[in-house]
Scaffold this active site. Structure first.
Site, short mmCIF file in Angstrom:
data_model
loop_
_atom_site.label_atom_id
_atom_site.label_comp_id
_atom_site.label_asym_id
_atom_site.label_seq_id
_atom_site.Cartn_x
_atom_site.Cartn_y
_atom_site.Cartn_z
N GLN A 64 0.83 -1.21 0.00
CA GLN A 64 0.00 0.00 0.00
C GLN A 64 0.86 1.26 0.00
OE1 GLN A 64 -1.26 0.43 4.60
NE2 GLN A 64 -1.81 -1.58 3.70
N HIS A 66 0.26 5.78 1.02
CA HIS A 66 -0.63 6.81 1.57
C HIS A 66 -0.35 8.16 0.91
CE1 HIS A 66 -1.45 3.80 4.56
NE2 HIS A 66 -0.25 3.87 5.06
N ARG A 161 -4.53 0.58 -1.65
CA ARG A 161 -4.00 -0.77 -1.75
C ARG A 161 -3.53 -1.04 -3.18
NH1 ARG A 161 -8.97 -2.27 0.70
NH2 ARG A 161 -8.81 -2.36 2.96
#
Length: 317
Positions: A64, A66, A161
């Site tokens: 993942q 952010h 993701r």
């Protein structure tokens, strides 16, 4: 505002654990717990800047990334999500991945994400108890199995993701391509002692993370000049009038509290919403200035203490 216990929320995750060991009084759970989040809210109070969590992994998490502050604000959010990990427990062979082995183009990254070969392009590193890793926003990362991690982060849980190892959860490949820094990074941090008892684990523009190692049966004054979160990771005692045992989380802002250390010492993680370690955070109180101890003996092996009260809300993945 006084030092107070943080509230606790547990979250079910497909990669979580049924047995949380010493981190919960009811060690065996009916469903796999992946996260324990600490919170503190007041009516009409300000929004918090940071979020403190415990992560429990029986399997690898998704790969993942952010968003950073700029991207997050363009999406209507207050901040991005940079985070730091402090490894509390690690099984033999446990690993984390932070960044890539080599520079990738967006085309290469998208292709690897779709095919699932992205896992082999991550910079996997051995993880052991006491290790510290910094994961800035935009850095592709993953957490491996067999770990208990204390995580401090900006207060935004937006996750894109990239690969989820065959699980049925939604992927966000195009969003990830747009925000990911497709490069190797230096993520492992080495502690720097400020005093004998106080070590700076890492600092970034959004928070600092420290470890306090306080010897048995000593007395200290802790001053929180900014938003601060504390987690007991070993030993016990009291903070103000509150019992402090393994797994207990605390919140404070613009206040001070006395720490009376139990017979096993106490180790605290302290996260502060500041870019440098706060001056005057910790002071040993001379014997002549100490208040009389509470009527109950302070120790770290009390009977019946709920380390993590799982009667609180449980959230599905």
């Amino acid at each position: 505002m006084t030092f107070d216990h943080a509230s606790v929320r547990t979250t079910l995750k497909p990669w979580g654990r049924l047995d949380l060991g010493r981190w919960a009084s009811n060690q065996r759970q009916d469903s796999a717990i992946g996260e324990v989040s600490f919170d503190y809210s007041e009516a009409g109070g300000p929004d918090r800047l940071l979020l403190l969590k415990l992560l429990f992994t029986a399997e690898k998490l998704s790969i993942q990334v952010h968003p950073d502050d700029a991207v997050a604000k363009s999406m209507g959010m207050e901040s991005g999500k940079s985070e730091a990990w402090y490894v509390l427990e690690a099984e033999e062979g446990a690993q984390v991945a932070v960044g890539l082995k080599r520079q990738l183009t967006q085309l290469e990254f998208r292709k690897a994400a779709i095919e699932g070969s992205i896992e082999g392009l991550l910079d996997w590193q051995a993880a052991a108890a006491g290790d510290v890793f910094y994961v800035p926003a935009g850095i592709v990362h993953a957490v491996g199995a067999g770990l208990v991690i204390a995580e401090i982060q900006q207060r935004n849980d937006t996750t894109f993701r990239i690969w989820d190892r065959g699980r049925s959860r939604e992927l966000h490949i195009e969003e990830a391509v747009a925000v990911a820094r497709l490069e190797p990074v230096s993520s492992r941090k080495l502690p720097r002692h400020i005093t004998v008892e106080r070590a700076e684990l890492m600092s970034c523009p959004f928070f600092t993370l420290e470890r306090l190692d306080l010897p048995a049966e000593t007395f200290w004054e802790l001053t929180a000049s900014r938003e601060s979160w504390a987690l007991v990771v070993s030993g016990g005692g009291t903070i103000g009038s509150l019992t402090a045992a393994i797994g207990d989380g605390f919140f404070a802002e613009a206040d001070r509290a006395d720490i009376r250390v139990g017979r096993d010492g106490i180790v605290l993680l302290i996260a502060t919403a500041a870019s440098t370690p706060p001056i005057g955070l910790l002071r040993e109180v001379p014997a002549k200035d100490r208040l009389k101890p509470d009527s109950a003996e302070v120790n770290s092996d009390r009977v019946g203490h709920n380390v993590i009260p799982f009667r609180l809300s449980i959230v599905s993945p």
